[in-house]
Enzyme design. Structure first.
Site, PDB file in Angstrom:
ATOM      1  N   ASP A   1       0.827  -1.205   0.000  1.00  0.00           N
ATOM      2  CA  ASP A   1       0.000   0.000   0.000  1.00  0.00           C
ATOM      3  C   ASP A   1       0.862   1.256   0.000  1.00  0.00           C
ATOM      4  OD1 ASP A   1      -2.375   1.425  -0.006  1.00  0.00           O
ATOM      5  OD2 ASP A   1      -2.614   1.376   2.166  1.00  0.00           O
TER       6      ASP A   1
ATOM      7  N   CYS B   1     -19.144 -15.072  -3.179  1.00  0.00           N
ATOM      8  CA  CYS B   1     -20.098 -14.148  -2.560  1.00  0.00           C
ATOM      9  C   CYS B   1     -21.543 -14.568  -2.850  1.00  0.00           C
ATOM     10  CB  CYS B   1     -19.879 -12.721  -3.065  1.00  0.00           C
ATOM     11  SG  CYS B   1     -18.431 -11.907  -2.362  1.00  0.00           S
TER      12      CYS B   1
ATOM     13  N   CYS C   1     -22.632  -6.549   2.730  1.00  0.00           N
ATOM     14  CA  CYS C   1     -21.741  -5.379   2.772  1.00  0.00           C
ATOM     15  C   CYS C   1     -22.423  -4.151   2.180  1.00  0.00           C
ATOM     16  CB  CYS C   1     -20.427  -5.680   2.068  1.00  0.00           C
ATOM     17  SG  CYS C   1     -20.571  -6.230   0.354  1.00  0.00           S
TER      18      CYS C   1
ATOM     19  N   CYS D   1     -23.487  -0.648   4.701  1.00  0.00           N
ATOM     20  CA  CYS D   1     -22.632   0.541   4.566  1.00  0.00           C
ATOM     21  C   CYS D   1     -23.399   1.793   5.007  1.00  0.00           C
ATOM     22  CB  CYS D   1     -22.158   0.699   3.121  1.00  0.00           C
ATOM     23  SG  CYS D   1     -21.120   2.162   2.883  1.00  0.00           S
TER      24      CYS D   1
ATOM     25  N   CYS E   1     -13.482   2.622   9.094  1.00  0.00           N
ATOM     26  CA  CYS E   1     -14.789   1.984   9.260  1.00  0.00           C
ATOM     27  C   CYS E   1     -14.650   0.519   8.881  1.00  0.00           C
ATOM     28  CB  CYS E   1     -15.832   2.664   8.374  1.00  0.00           C
ATOM     29  SG  CYS E   1     -17.472   1.910   8.433  1.00  0.00           S
TER      30      CYS E   1
ATOM     31  N   CYS F   1     -18.497  -2.999   6.609  1.00  0.00           N
ATOM     32  CA  CYS F   1     -18.693  -3.973   5.523  1.00  0.00           C
ATOM     33  C   CYS F   1     -17.993  -5.289   5.827  1.00  0.00           C
ATOM     34  CB  CYS F   1     -18.235  -3.395   4.180  1.00  0.00           C
ATOM     35  SG  CYS F   1     -16.482  -2.963   4.089  1.00  0.00           S
TER      36      CYS F   1
ATOM     37  N   CYS G   1     -19.719  -9.237   6.857  1.00  0.00           N
ATOM     38  CA  CYS G   1     -19.401 -10.294   5.900  1.00  0.00           C
ATOM     39  C   CYS G   1     -19.365 -11.660   6.579  1.00  0.00           C
ATOM     40  CB  CYS G   1     -18.057 -10.010   5.237  1.00  0.00           C
ATOM     41  SG  CYS G   1     -17.552 -11.293   4.063  1.00  0.00           S
TER      42      CYS G   1
END
Length: 358
Positions: A136, A190, A196, A200, A243, A246, A250
């Site tokens: 990242d 999924c 999710c 939100c 946050c 989501c 899951c």
């Protein structure tokens, strides 16, 4: 060779490794569409790097393959039922909630350092080779490389999901000049679930696999430097840095792994702390408390902005007569004359919320 690399990686605290090729051309249209929609918000570096993200050999000339790695970050002592525990934090408006990943050491330093050590272990085995490690920290399509190398599939929230590890992990990459066989991609699982999307708070997941960062609470409290849009402020609740909603919703995260590293254990004062305490941190104390952690990067000004919003939401939610109301007002009023207009404006808004929900 990959068997040996996996053994080295496990010794270093990685939960999985894989290999991806460098032809990511099929991902370029999606990246361009996301940027053209403005979904990156004020993250101008996303547009500045453009398609370089999808072209590893342009970022690091000579790159032939990409080693990908996962590092679980749930603290070692995380209890069973941790998702319910985290949801309960959101029901205590006078306390601030910090995203799980940010309660320990800065993952950039931890993961990149271990990736470098992994590269050194490989070099000791096969001899010197060209490489660069990222986590990242550069124009890299991390999720794309992770899914192609079998780390998991792309969830509808756009995060990478693994059947045996949920999504509570960091990703890292080592660009190498070695021709390595790619590991197989994972199948998506999924199905029809859209937990999710439904949970939100700001509806930032505008469609399956499409995230508008401009509405995302993680973006608003971390990446965004200016005023938080007024219409979105009440939706932040008591979330002051990031946050997890989501991910908490899951179903796959019941399999999320605990980290084997002490680095990601929660620091004292970054969970279950009163908003009045956070508002009372001077800049010096903020820097001391967040040293070596990811929160420090937003600076004291944005920290106060975020906590002021949460305090305003608490004043709107707490019933008249609640003993937390008076200290919250006083803590906010102490910043009414703050040198920063950003802080002053969010404090004014917060104080105007007093009684809004009563």
């Amino acid at each position: 060779m990959l068997v040996r690399v996996r053994a080295f990686a496990q010794d270093l605290g990685f939960s999985a490794v894989g290999v991806a090729g460098v032809d990511l051309s099929s991902a370029e249209p999606g990246l361009l569409a996301w940027l053209s929609n403005g979904f990156h918000g004020s993250m101008d570096y996303m547009a500045a790097h453009g398609l370089r993200r999808a072209r590893p050999a342009e970022l690091v000339p000579g790159t032939v393959s990409v080693l990908t790695a996962r590092v679980d970050y749930l603290p070692r002592g995380t209890p069973d039922g941790w998702q319910a525990v985290e949801f309960e934090r959101l029901e205590r408006p006078a306390e601030g909630t910090v995203s799980l990943y940010a309660r320990g050491r800065d993952y950039h330093k931890v993961v990149r350092g271990r990736l470098q050590r992994l590269a050194e272990r490989i070099a000791a085995e096969i001899g010197p080779f060209g490489h660069r490690a990222f986590t990242d920290s550069a124009p890299v399509l991390e999720a794309e490389l992770a899914t192609r190398s079998g780390q998991g599939w792309r969830g509808k929230h756009t995060l990478v999901l693994a059947r045996e590890g949920g999504s509570m992990f960091f990703l890292g990459e080592i660009y190498v000049d070695l021709a390595l066989p790619a590991t197989p991609a994972a199948e998506p699982h999924c199905g029809s679930c859209q937990a999710c999307l439904d949970i939100c708070p700001t509806r930032a997941i505008v469609a399956p696999y499409r995230l508008d960062a401009r509405r995302c609470i993680s973006y608003l409290t971390i990446e965004h430097a200016g005023p938080i849009p007024e219409a979105l402020r009440p939706l932040l609740g008591n979330r002051i840095y990031g946050c997890d909603d989501c991910q908490l919703a899951c179903p796959w995260n019941k399999y999320a792994g605990r980290s084997v590293l002490p680095d990601f254990d929660a620091r004292t004062g970054l969970a279950d702390e009163a908003l009045t305490t956070y508002l009372g941190w001077s800049e010096e104390e903020f820097l001391r408390r967040t040293e070596g952690g990811p929160i420090r990067r937003i600076g004291h000004e944005r920290w106060l902005r975020n906590v002021a919003v949460a305090a305003g939401n608490a004043l709107a939610q707490l019933p008249e007569g609640d003993p937390a109301r008076g200290p919250l007002r006083q803590a906010l009023a102490a910043h009414a004359g703050h040198p920063s207009e950003l802080v002053r404006e969010h404090v004014r808004w917060a104080l105007e919320r007093d009684g809004a929900g009563v």
